[in-house]
Design a protein around this motif. Structure first.
Motif, PDB file in Angstrom:
ATOM      1  N   TYR A 110       0.825  -1.207   0.000  1.00 27.72           N
ATOM      2  CA  TYR A 110       0.000   0.000   0.000  1.00 27.72           C
ATOM      3  C   TYR A 110       0.864   1.263   0.000  1.00 27.72           C
ATOM      4  CZ  TYR A 110      -3.464   3.483   1.212  1.00 27.72           C
ATOM      5  OH  TYR A 110      -4.252   4.612   1.205  1.00 27.72           O
ATOM      6  N   GLN A 111       1.940   1.249   0.777  1.00 27.23           N
ATOM      7  CA  GLN A 111       2.843   2.405   0.797  1.00 27.23           C
ATOM      8  C   GLN A 111       3.439   2.647  -0.591  1.00 27.23           C
ATOM      9  OE1 GLN A 111       5.395   0.931   3.915  1.00 27.23           O
ATOM     10  NE2 GLN A 111       4.493   2.269   5.467  1.00 27.23           N
ATOM     11  N   PHE A 112       3.739   1.563  -1.303  1.00 27.47           N
ATOM     12  CA  PHE A 112       4.268   1.686  -2.659  1.00 27.47           C
ATOM     13  C   PHE A 112       3.230   2.330  -3.581  1.00 27.47           C
ATOM     14  CE2 PHE A 112       5.510  -0.613  -6.770  1.00 27.47           C
ATOM     15  CZ  PHE A 112       6.526   0.283  -7.070  1.00 27.47           C
ATOM     16  N   GLU A 113       1.977   1.968  -3.433  1.00 30.30           N
ATOM     17  CA  GLU A 113       0.907   2.580  -4.235  1.00 30.30           C
ATOM     18  C   GLU A 113       0.815   4.083  -3.953  1.00 30.30           C
ATOM     19  OE1 GLU A 113      -2.663   0.378  -3.377  1.00 30.30           O
ATOM     20  OE2 GLU A 113      -1.737  -1.518  -3.992  1.00 30.30           O
ATOM     21  N   VAL A 171      -4.143   2.998 -16.169  1.00 33.95           N
ATOM     22  CA  VAL A 171      -4.341   2.148 -14.994  1.00 33.95           C
ATOM     23  C   VAL A 171      -3.016   1.465 -14.685  1.00 33.95           C
ATOM     24  CG1 VAL A 171      -6.824   1.783 -15.181  1.00 33.95           C
ATOM     25  CG2 VAL A 171      -5.281   0.288 -16.446  1.00 33.95           C
ATOM     26  N   ILE A 172      -2.722   1.354 -13.401  1.00 36.72           N
ATOM     27  CA  ILE A 172      -1.433   0.804 -12.974  1.00 36.72           C
ATOM     28  C   ILE A 172      -1.648  -0.291 -11.940  1.00 36.72           C
ATOM     29  CG2 ILE A 172       0.742   1.304 -11.765  1.00 36.72           C
ATOM     30  CD1 ILE A 172       0.628   4.112 -12.953  1.00 36.72           C
ATOM     31  N   ASP A 191     -10.770  -4.006  -6.700  1.00 34.06           N
ATOM     32  CA  ASP A 191     -10.232  -2.915  -7.534  1.00 34.06           C
ATOM     33  C   ASP A 191     -10.174  -3.276  -9.018  1.00 34.06           C
ATOM     34  OD1 ASP A 191      -8.052  -4.651  -7.698  1.00 34.06           O
ATOM     35  OD2 ASP A 191      -6.749  -3.415  -6.459  1.00 34.06           O
ATOM     36  N   PHE A 192     -10.635  -4.482  -9.368  1.00 31.31           N
ATOM     37  CA  PHE A 192     -10.666  -4.960 -10.750  1.00 31.31           C
ATOM     38  C   PHE A 192      -9.289  -4.975 -11.398  1.00 31.31           C
ATOM     39  CE2 PHE A 192     -14.932  -3.515  -9.788  1.00 31.31           C
ATOM     40  CZ  PHE A 192     -15.681  -4.624 -10.149  1.00 31.31           C
ATOM     41  N   GLY A 193      -8.247  -5.105 -10.588  1.00 29.68           N
ATOM     42  CA  GLY A 193      -6.899  -5.281 -11.102  1.00 29.68           C
ATOM     43  C   GLY A 193      -6.046  -4.036 -11.171  1.00 29.68           C
ATOM     44  N   ALA A 194      -6.610  -2.888 -10.856  1.00 34.45           N
ATOM     45  CA  ALA A 194      -5.835  -1.645 -10.906  1.00 34.45           C
ATOM     46  C   ALA A 194      -5.601  -1.122  -9.496  1.00 34.45           C
ATOM     47  CB  ALA A 194      -6.559  -0.586 -11.733  1.00 34.45           C
ATOM     48  N   ASP A 195      -4.368  -0.754  -9.206  1.00 34.33           N
ATOM     49  CA  ASP A 195      -4.035  -0.165  -7.909  1.00 34.33           C
ATOM     50  C   ASP A 195      -4.083   1.359  -7.954  1.00 34.33           C
ATOM     51  OD1 ASP A 195      -3.533  -2.650  -6.607  1.00 34.33           O
ATOM     52  OD2 ASP A 195      -1.596  -2.737  -7.621  1.00 34.33           O
TER      53      ASP A 195
END
Length: 161
Positions: free
Chosen positions: A50-53, A89-90, A75-79
């Motif tokens: 999460y910190q990386f996001e 989308v990443i 999240d359907f695959g996107a962070d």
């Protein structure tokens, strides 16, 4: 009973204080994100997922993108979702350096691209990708940023890092 002018004055003060508090939190968040954006790869290696996001959000804010970290589940695959000239989308993968990001990350972000109606799909990691992840990404037009690409990207944004 206070006069309407007194009540109006009190309401004006209360609304002003609420507005100031909101402005304080917005400015504080922007300063924190600026500070986070100054992190280097060694700092990233110590972060959790999460910190990386949030770090990536800060980095892309520095580039002028309007970025949003998606909810942790469903999240359907996107962070992250970036809005700017293009919608991107990443999928963010913060792994130990020896662990490689597999094909499933490419599959997830490819699906997220369709779901979010994005122009581009990226997977960013502080590690490396498996051979199959690289092959599928090339076939699906998914951009991969591995550890080396990420360090170069950070250095372009923050040359002093």
């Amino acid at each position: 009973m206070p006069s309407p002018d007194v009540i109006g004055g009190i309401l004006f003060i209360i609304i002003g204080l609420i507005g100031a508090k909101i402005l304080y939190h917005v400015i504080k968040e922007k300063l924190i994100l600026k500070k986070i954006a100054k992190s280097g790869i060694r700092d990233i290696d110590k972060m959790d997922g999460y910190q990386f996001e949030v770090y990536l959000k800060a980095l892309f804010n520095e580039l002028g993108y309007k970025s949003k970290v998606t909810k942790k589940t469903g999240d359907f695959g996107a962070d992250l979702i970036l809005e700017g000239k293009k919608k991107i989308v990443i999928q963010a993968k913060r792994y130990r350096v020896k662990n490689r990001v597999s094909i499933s990350a490419v599959q997830q972000i490819y699906a997220a691209k369709t779901y979010y109606k994005a122009d581009e799909a990226w997977v960013i990691t502080n590690s490396l990708f498996t051979k199959s992840a690289n092959l599928l990404a090339e076939a699906c037009n998914v951009k991969l940023l591995d550890r080396h690409n990420l360090m170069a990207f950070i250095n372009r944004i923050n040359p002093e890092i």
